[in-house]
Design an enzyme around this catalytic site. Structure first.
Site, short mmCIF file in Angstrom:
data_model
loop_
_atom_site.label_atom_id
_atom_site.label_comp_id
_atom_site.label_asym_id
_atom_site.label_seq_id
_atom_site.Cartn_x
_atom_site.Cartn_y
_atom_site.Cartn_z
N LYS A 155 6.08 5.23 -10.61
CA LYS A 155 6.68 5.72 -9.23
C LYS A 155 6.13 4.94 -7.95
CE LYS A 155 5.99 8.73 -6.20
NZ LYS A 155 6.65 8.16 -5.02
N GLU A 230 -7.63 5.23 -7.16
CA GLU A 230 -7.81 4.14 -6.27
C GLU A 230 -7.20 4.67 -4.92
OE1 GLU A 230 -9.31 1.66 -6.92
OE2 GLU A 230 -9.03 0.87 -8.88
N CYS A 264 -6.24 -1.00 2.13
CA CYS A 264 -7.29 0.09 1.60
C CYS A 264 -8.87 -0.76 1.78
CB CYS A 264 -7.33 0.54 0.18
SG CYS A 264 -7.05 -0.71 -0.95
N GLU A 356 -9.94 6.72 7.78
CA GLU A 356 -9.30 5.66 7.58
C GLU A 356 -8.04 5.53 8.67
OE1 GLU A 356 -6.98 5.29 4.17
OE2 GLU A 356 -7.66 3.43 3.77
P1 TAP Z 1 -0.01 8.77 -0.14
O1 TAP Z 1 0.57 9.60 0.64
O2 TAP Z 1 -1.33 9.41 -1.00
O3 TAP Z 1 1.00 8.33 -1.32
C1 TAP Z 1 0.88 7.66 -2.34
C2 TAP Z 1 1.59 7.76 -3.80
O4 TAP Z 1 1.41 9.11 -3.99
C3 TAP Z 1 3.01 7.96 -3.07
O5 TAP Z 1 3.98 7.20 -4.25
C4 TAP Z 1 3.54 8.98 -2.92
O6 TAP Z 1 4.92 9.51 -2.99
C5 TAP Z 1 2.85 9.89 -3.82
N1 TAP Z 1 2.36 11.26 -3.88
C6 TAP Z 1 2.31 11.84 -2.81
N2 TAP Z 1 2.21 13.33 -2.81
C7 TAP Z 1 2.24 13.30 -4.21
C8 TAP Z 1 1.86 14.43 -4.92
N3 TAP Z 1 1.68 15.56 -4.52
N4 TAP Z 1 1.71 14.22 -6.58
C9 TAP Z 1 1.94 13.26 -6.86
N5 TAP Z 1 2.28 11.93 -6.11
C10 TAP Z 1 2.47 12.32 -4.77
O7 TAP Z 1 -0.81 7.57 0.07
P2 TAP Z 1 0.20 6.42 1.10
O8 TAP Z 1 0.34 7.04 2.49
O9 TAP Z 1 1.50 5.93 0.37
O10 TAP Z 1 -0.84 5.21 0.95
C11 TAP Z 1 -1.79 4.92 1.82
C12 TAP Z 1 -3.20 5.29 1.18
O11 TAP Z 1 -3.36 4.73 0.17
C13 TAP Z 1 -4.39 4.94 2.04
O12 TAP Z 1 -5.29 6.15 2.04
C14 TAP Z 1 -4.97 4.00 1.35
O13 TAP Z 1 -6.26 3.36 1.46
C15 TAP Z 1 -4.78 4.04 -0.28
N6 TAP Z 1 -4.67 3.08 -0.91
C16 TAP Z 1 -5.49 2.69 -1.75
C17 TAP Z 1 -5.57 1.49 -2.52
C18 TAP Z 1 -7.05 1.17 -3.30
S1 TAP Z 1 -6.68 0.13 -4.66
N7 TAP Z 1 -7.80 1.77 -3.21
C19 TAP Z 1 -4.91 0.54 -2.43
C20 TAP Z 1 -3.77 0.94 -1.43
C21 TAP Z 1 -3.65 1.70 -0.77
P3 TAP Z 1 6.01 9.30 -1.73
O14 TAP Z 1 5.40 8.42 -0.65
O15 TAP Z 1 7.01 8.66 -2.45
O16 TAP Z 1 6.04 10.56 -1.11
#
Ligand code: TAP
Length: 454
Positions: A155, A230, A264, A356
């Protein structure tokens, strides 16, 4: 017929595609197909599975430019970064194609017989990825999972699905069956939740925010479903007085402003030893002001826009203008632009130092000695990445051992090398991706004892 969701180019604010937003029913049907496909995929001879993955990697590599351009349009990444990302995905698939034929159990000496362990694929793996690095992060999950003999439902983030969709087509063209590797587009609330809750999905790999990670771990726990998480970061870039200041200052902008800080591993806390503060900051300011923030399709672009208007608002909400030391520049619009921004923060508990930001914003602090540098670096709920700049190798190692974080670089701002394990301490995650052992996260260990005294 699924609902459709518009996909926006963050550099122009134009609609560039419409993508299905799957329902719960459609997600469950895809999981059922994946579970059925597992029965045959796990039996594919290792040599053949390895060859299919090699063909998949080659197909991604030969479409690198197309994928990179797609990512620039969907995510606003600079073309240079997007090429690296497509390349990384191809390299990772290729690397794990080499694991297939090396995936082996053990024979252990025991009394009264022989004992054999088998590594068996867990089944359907659900991979949920964020919008910041769609291609690499997806590949870090799906490549070792497919290599281990699992099937994958992936996804992507709802707003950045285009490269994942294309990569799945490239997998199918290379001979990997459609239900062995499928991409389920739609929201986390619907598609993601359904994947985590469905008992036919045997393992979840989640990359995203700590808040959603906690929720996923909680839901998965009810089924004793293993998760790899992650999550977020708040990493430190520690510059000692004995460092090569020219190099440390020249690379410091890329350690936090790369991908517009939506990383991240961004070193969003810059810790500078007091005795070199002025000389370092002079060099750093020059480097920040020269970062080229421009149309990400230009070969010269070093930073593109933020992902969305909503995310730009979040980044802005952290920045109190009275804290701004200096800034770079950025286009005025259309597009979700934000300039590289450097802050000086006097309150050690200010949210800018704790939370963050996920944007091109770095906060500078000073330290007097090694112990204080380690204490400041560790003054965070997160522990994902970081850098140490010093010409003293002993100090580099001492400080690396002292900082509670999963990935550190000495005299470098790099974070991820696919040959080595990657993941976080503390609220930055659980488990490790990448490196030679990543396939183990997709296997159960079965132990069989054979009585030889019968
Ligand atoms: P999230 O809002 O957590 O979303 C990540 C993924 O999870 C998206 O595909 C999102 O879908 C999905 N998601 C949201 N709510 C969910 C639920 N209740 N059940 C299952 N899946 C769900 O994060 P983001 O804003 O996209 O990304 C930024 C964050 O990712 C930052 O905190 C960053 O640090 C972290 N990140 C960590 C890493 C590593 S390797 N540690 C790498 C990159 C990013 P939708 O967006 O489609 O709703």
């Amino acid at each position: 017929m699924s609902d459709l969701r518009e996909i926006i180019n963050p550099a122009t604010e134009e609609v560039i595609a419409e993508v299905p937003a799957l329902s719960v029913k459609e997600t469950e049907a895809a999981i059922a197909r994946s579970a059925a496909a597992f029965a045959s995929w796990r039996k594919v001879a290792p040599g053949q599975r390895a060859a299919l993955l090699r063909a998949f990697a080659a197909n991604v590599m030969s479409h690198k430019e197309e994928l990179a351009l797609l990512e620039v349009r969907n995510s606003g990444h600079t073309i240079g970064n997007a090429r690296w990302e497509a390349n990384n995905a191809a390299d990772v698939i290729n690397y794990y194609s080499g694991s297939v034929e090396r995936l082996s159990g053990r024979q252990i000496p025991v009394a009264g017989g022989i004992d054999i362990t088998f590594k068996e694929p867990v089944g359907v793996v659900g991979i949920i990825v964020p919008w910041n690095f769609p291609m690499p992060i997806a590949s870090w999950g799906f490549a070792p999972a497919l290599a281990a003999g699992c099937t994958v439902v992936l996804k992507p983030a709802e707003i950045t699905p285009l490269t994942a969709m294309r990569i799945a087509e490239l997998a199918h063209e290379a001979g990997i069956p459609e239900d062995v590797f499928s991409v389920l587009t739609g929201s986390g609330r619907i598609v993601g939740e359904t994947m985590v809750a469905d008992p036919r999905v045997k393992k979840i790999v989640f990359t995203g925010s700590t808040e959603v990670g906690i929720h996923i771990q909680t839901v998965a726990a009810a089924q004793i479903k293993p998760v790899t998480l992650e999550l977020g970061g708040k990493s430190a870039n520690v510059v000692f007085a004995d460092a090569d200041l020219d190099k440390a200052a020249a690379t410091a902008p890329y350690s936090v402003f790369d991908n517009a800080g939506q990383d991240c591993c961004a070193r969003s806390r810059l810790l500078v030893q007091e005795s070199i503060y002025d000389s370092f900051m002079e060099r750093f300011e020059e480097a920040v002001r020269s970062v080229r923030v421009e149309d990400p399709l230009l070969e010269s672009a070093e930073m593109g826009p933020l992902i969305s208007a909503g995310h730009r608002k979040t980044v802005e909400s952290f920045v109190d203008e009275s804290m701004v030391l200096f800034r770079g520049s950025c286009p005025s619009g259309p597009g979700y632009w934000y300039p590289p921004t450097v802050l000086e923060v006097s309150d050690p508990n200010h949210r800018v130092l704790k939370e963050e930001i996920f944007g091109p914003v770095v906060a500078v602090q000073t330290f007097s000695d090694e112990d204080e540098a380690i204490a400041l670096a560790n003054d965070s709920d997160y522990g994902l990445s970081g850098s140490i700049w010093t010409s003293n190798l002993g100090r580099g190692i001492r400080v690396s051992r002292g900082i509670e974080t999963g990935n550190l670089s000495v005299n470098s701002h790099s974070s991820v090398r696919y040959w080595t394990p990657f993941g976080g301490y503390k609220r930055s995650g659980l488990g490790r991706e990448l490196g030679p052992d990543a396939t183990d996260a997709f296997c159960e260990i079965k132990n069989v004892f054979i009585n030889t005294d019968i």
